[in-house]
Design an enzyme around this catalytic site. Structure first.
Site, mmCIF file in Angstrom:
data_model
loop_
_atom_site.group_PDB
_atom_site.id
_atom_site.type_symbol
_atom_site.label_atom_id
_atom_site.label_comp_id
_atom_site.label_asym_id
_atom_site.label_seq_id
_atom_site.Cartn_x
_atom_site.Cartn_y
_atom_site.Cartn_z
ATOM 1 N N LYS A 33 -19.121 39.563 37.435
ATOM 2 C CA LYS A 33 -17.935 38.717 37.649
ATOM 3 C C LYS A 33 -17.584 38.682 39.134
ATOM 4 O O LYS A 33 -17.308 37.628 39.694
ATOM 5 C CB LYS A 33 -16.742 39.273 36.867
ATOM 6 C CG LYS A 33 -15.422 38.631 37.243
ATOM 7 C CD LYS A 33 -14.249 39.234 36.510
ATOM 8 C CE LYS A 33 -13.633 40.440 37.158
ATOM 9 N NZ LYS A 33 -12.698 40.180 38.263
ATOM 10 N N ASN A 34 -17.590 39.855 39.771
ATOM 11 C CA ASN A 34 -17.123 39.922 41.160
ATOM 12 C C ASN A 34 -18.097 39.304 42.159
ATOM 13 O O ASN A 34 -17.764 39.152 43.334
ATOM 14 C CB ASN A 34 -16.809 41.368 41.553
ATOM 15 C CG ASN A 34 -15.502 41.835 40.937
ATOM 16 O OD1 ASN A 34 -14.809 41.055 40.275
ATOM 17 N ND2 ASN A 34 -15.164 43.098 41.155
ATOM 18 N N CYS A 73 -4.268 41.142 38.800
ATOM 19 C CA CYS A 73 -3.944 42.403 38.129
ATOM 20 C C CYS A 73 -2.787 43.106 38.828
ATOM 21 O O CYS A 73 -2.703 43.111 40.053
ATOM 22 C CB CYS A 73 -5.141 43.342 38.186
ATOM 23 S SG CYS A 73 -6.375 43.068 36.944
ATOM 24 N N ARG A 86 -1.395 44.681 46.922
ATOM 25 C CA ARG A 86 -2.490 43.768 47.268
ATOM 26 C C ARG A 86 -2.061 42.646 48.214
ATOM 27 O O ARG A 86 -2.060 41.462 47.847
ATOM 28 C CB ARG A 86 -3.120 43.192 46.003
ATOM 29 C CG ARG A 86 -3.640 44.263 45.098
ATOM 30 C CD ARG A 86 -4.324 43.695 43.888
ATOM 31 N NE ARG A 86 -5.769 43.658 44.032
ATOM 32 C CZ ARG A 86 -6.588 43.239 43.082
ATOM 33 N NH1 ARG A 86 -6.138 42.797 41.955
ATOM 34 N NH2 ARG A 86 -7.881 43.264 43.277
ATOM 35 N N ASP A 99 -13.143 50.368 40.430
ATOM 36 C CA ASP A 99 -13.221 49.630 39.167
ATOM 37 C C ASP A 99 -13.833 50.453 38.030
ATOM 38 O O ASP A 99 -13.892 49.987 36.893
ATOM 39 C CB ASP A 99 -14.030 48.336 39.352
ATOM 40 C CG ASP A 99 -13.242 47.278 40.109
ATOM 41 O OD1 ASP A 99 -12.028 47.472 40.324
ATOM 42 O OD2 ASP A 99 -13.843 46.254 40.481
ATOM 43 N N ARG A 141 -11.021 38.841 30.628
ATOM 44 C CA ARG A 141 -11.183 38.391 32.013
ATOM 45 C C ARG A 141 -12.483 38.932 32.608
ATOM 46 O O ARG A 141 -13.031 38.325 33.520
ATOM 47 C CB ARG A 141 -10.006 38.880 32.876
ATOM 48 C CG ARG A 141 -8.696 38.177 32.566
ATOM 49 C CD ARG A 141 -7.652 38.575 33.594
ATOM 50 N NE ARG A 141 -8.249 38.607 34.907
ATOM 51 C CZ ARG A 141 -7.993 39.525 35.833
ATOM 52 N NH1 ARG A 141 -7.121 40.468 35.604
ATOM 53 N NH2 ARG A 141 -8.576 39.487 36.995
HETATM 54 C C1 UD1 Z 1 -12.192 43.339 44.911
HETATM 55 C C2 UD1 Z 1 -12.598 43.281 43.450
HETATM 56 C C3 UD1 Z 1 -11.842 44.314 42.644
HETATM 57 C C4 UD1 Z 1 -12.031 45.695 43.270
HETATM 58 C C5 UD1 Z 1 -11.700 45.682 44.753
HETATM 59 C C6 UD1 Z 1 -12.024 46.995 45.445
HETATM 60 C C7 UD1 Z 1 -13.191 40.980 43.061
HETATM 61 C C8 UD1 Z 1 -12.874 39.693 42.397
HETATM 62 N N1 UD1 Z 1 -12.318 41.961 42.929
HETATM 63 O O1 UD1 Z 1 -10.809 43.035 44.948
HETATM 64 O O2 UD1 Z 1 -12.360 44.298 41.305
HETATM 65 O O3 UD1 Z 1 -11.196 46.622 42.606
HETATM 66 O O4 UD1 Z 1 -12.441 44.649 45.421
HETATM 67 O O5 UD1 Z 1 -13.356 47.319 45.274
HETATM 68 O O6 UD1 Z 1 -14.219 41.119 43.696
HETATM 69 N N2 UD1 Z 1 -5.802 44.912 51.284
HETATM 70 C C9 UD1 Z 1 -4.831 44.790 52.251
HETATM 71 N N3 UD1 Z 1 -4.699 43.585 52.877
HETATM 72 C C10 UD1 Z 1 -5.486 42.517 52.585
HETATM 73 C C11 UD1 Z 1 -6.495 42.659 51.607
HETATM 74 C C12 UD1 Z 1 -6.626 43.878 50.971
HETATM 75 O O7 UD1 Z 1 -4.102 45.740 52.542
HETATM 76 O O8 UD1 Z 1 -5.305 41.473 53.189
HETATM 77 C C13 UD1 Z 1 -5.938 46.223 50.600
HETATM 78 C C14 UD1 Z 1 -5.724 46.135 49.094
HETATM 79 O O9 UD1 Z 1 -4.347 46.176 48.781
HETATM 80 C C15 UD1 Z 1 -6.456 47.367 48.638
HETATM 81 C C16 UD1 Z 1 -7.643 47.434 49.595
HETATM 82 O O10 UD1 Z 1 -7.275 46.653 50.724
HETATM 83 O O11 UD1 Z 1 -5.662 48.507 48.811
HETATM 84 C C17 UD1 Z 1 -8.947 46.929 49.043
HETATM 85 O O12 UD1 Z 1 -8.749 45.669 48.478
HETATM 86 P P1 UD1 Z 1 -9.888 44.555 48.458
HETATM 87 O O13 UD1 Z 1 -11.202 45.186 48.757
HETATM 88 O O14 UD1 Z 1 -9.452 43.417 49.291
HETATM 89 O O15 UD1 Z 1 -9.856 44.123 46.928
HETATM 90 P P2 UD1 Z 1 -10.124 42.679 46.343
HETATM 91 O O16 UD1 Z 1 -11.094 41.947 47.183
HETATM 92 O O17 UD1 Z 1 -8.837 42.044 45.989
#
Ligand code: UD1
Length: 430
Positions: free
Chosen positions: A22-23, A126, A131, A317, A409
């Site tokens: 999915k990711n 979620c 986030r 995850d 999902r």
């Molecule tokens: C993706 C995955 C999710 C997984 C996560 C971490 C998908 C669709 N989802 O989510 O399943 O759990 O990676 O492996 O691929 N952060 C900030 N600022 C930002 C962006 C992120 O502070 O602008 C923080 C987030 O709050 C979190 C950390 O960075 O604490 C990592 O998040 P991120 O790697 O961005 O997760 P996603 O890409 O949303």
């Protein structure tokens, strides 16, 4: 609303086909907005998040056709989907669509790169922490985008001649921000160097697909990714890589219930750290021609401490599922979550099955119990809900998991895959 009913106690024996990730599928689908040509993706899982993104891409002007392909009689339905976005008809991604799935925010990268503007609602998704999107904004600003936040929307515009390549180092590793910056930089003027980039296999998969479309990306899979901007991208055909989270989830299910299962069409290299933790917990894991064999006979589950980390660390995850496994270990284990601050919502629900877990800050202490007992529980997010399914498989009696739309999902045909291996799992529609 559907629920899942599990009668625990059966070992798992058989073969589980692993779906496309999915990711990886989500960012790959979004990459189709970068070209007016057709991007064909194979091995796309049939999931609620994929369907939702199809609606979102359609809103921007993508023509999408789906070929259901029956790969194996009655088993894996990896789909091939063609995406053609000749013209972007709308550069706005509205709240009603984006709020349902956080990853849809990522359209901001291709829209801005191809059209020079994007108006994208701040995301939902979620409920596993705040986030924020600060890294996306900072990174796009580094590529000379002008960004304003207004009434819950991010309004981004590129300079008249398009985005401009730059050097940007993420202050924190983010999978999503790495995907977006990489996509945006493919069409920028000049070269972009991303430092402290995410190294997840899904980032590599996206980079490989973009390169097949004519992008010039190197360093994917390392912390430094270099993107030489090109004028335009073309279509391509790309196969979505196997879902490492689904792989690890079923491996943990077997470790918990006991049994002998082949996880087919997957690759050990995608989840070394997690498999090593499962091995230390007492399962035998070996590579086969088509995937991975997981066996646990007789011996009890050993306690193992883990800390979640960006790839190649233990994936966040799989944290909830591993906690499910540890609830029945012979001894005490500790699980520390470093990625999301609110990712322990499964603790209360596991406790309803008889697990003994206490929380202190970002660390959970799990005192293994000799048996879990089935109970009604509630899914709270995607990965938490599957940890309840795993625990339910090993618990005595009936576990009823409600709010299973979270599971839909991210887990394709979960009941069917488990039932074929001897589990008592069924969907109950009210
Ligand atoms: C993706 C995955 C999710 C997984 C996560 C971490 C998908 C669709 N989802 O989510 O399943 O759990 O990676 O492996 O691929 N952060 C900030 N600022 C930002 C962006 C992120 O502070 O602008 C923080 C987030 O709050 C979190 C950390 O960075 O604490 C990592 O998040 P991120 O790697 O961005 O997760 P996603 O890409 O949303």
């Amino acid at each position: 609303m559907d629920r899942i009913r599990i009668v625990g106690g059966n070992e798992l024996h058989g073969v589980i086909p692993i779906s496309g990730a999915k990711n990886a599928a989500l960012p790959l689908m979004i990459a189709s907005l970068l070209t007016d040509d057709t991007l064909t993706l194979e091995n796309v899982p049939h999931l609620a998040d994929v369907e939702q993104l199809i609606r979102i891409l359609g809103n921007h002007g993508a023509d999408i056709s789906v070929n259901g392909r029956r790969e194996r009689q009655g088993e894996s339905y990896a789909r091939t989907i063609h995406f053609t976005c000749r013209n972007i008809v709308d550069t706005t991604a509205p709240y009603e669509l984006v709020s349902k799935m956080r990853a849809s925010f990522w359209v901001i990268g291709p829209l801005l790169a191809r059209e020079g503007k994007a108006r994208v609602s701040l995301p939902g998704g979620c409920a596993i922490g705040t986030r924020p999107v600060d890294l996306f904004i900072e990174g796009l600003q580094a590529l000379s985008a002008n960004i304003e936040i207004d009434s819950g929307y991010v309004n981004a515009t590129a300079p008249a001649g398009g985005l401009i390549g730059a050097r940007y180092t993420f202050p924190k590793v983010s999978v999503g921000a790495t995907h977006v910056l990489m996509m945006a930089a493919t069409l920028a003027n000049g070269t972009t160097v991303l430092g402290n980039a995410a190294r997840e296999p899904e980032v590599v998969d996206l980079a490989n697909c973009l390169n097949a479309m004519g992008a010039k990306i190197t360093g994917q899979g390392t912390a430094t990714i270099t993107i030489e901007g090109v004028r335009s991208l073309s279509g391509a055909r790309h196969r979505v890589l196997p879902d490492r989270i689904e792989t690890g989830t079923y491996a943990m299910a077997v470790a918990m219930t006991g049994g002998d299962v082949i996880l087919e069409d997957t690759d050990m290299a995608l989840l070394d750290t997690a498999l090593e933790a499962i091995r230390r917990a007492g399962a035998e894991i070996t590579e086969t021609n088509s995937g991975i064999r997981v066996v646990r006979n007789g011996a009890g589950i050993k306690p193992v401490d883990i800390v979640t980390d960006p790839f190649p660390g233990f994936p966040t995850d799989l944290q909830a599922q591993f906690m499910g496994l540890m609830t029945m270990a012979k001894g005490t284990s500790h699980i520390t979550e470093t990625i999301f601050e609110n990712r322990f919502m499964h603790v209360q629900e596991l406790a309803r099955l008889g697990a003994k877990i206490s929380l202190s800050g970002q660390t959970a202490k799990i005192e293994g119990v000799s048996r879990l007992k089935g109970a009604p529980v509630m899914a709270t997010d995607l990965r938490a809900s599957v940890s309840l399914v795993i625990a339910g498989l090993a618990a005595e009696g009936e576990t009823m998991v409600s709010r299973v739309y979270h599971l839909d999902r991210g887990f394709e045909r979960l009941e069917e895959k488990l039932t074929r291996c001897g589990a008592h799992v069924e969907r109950v529609s009210d």
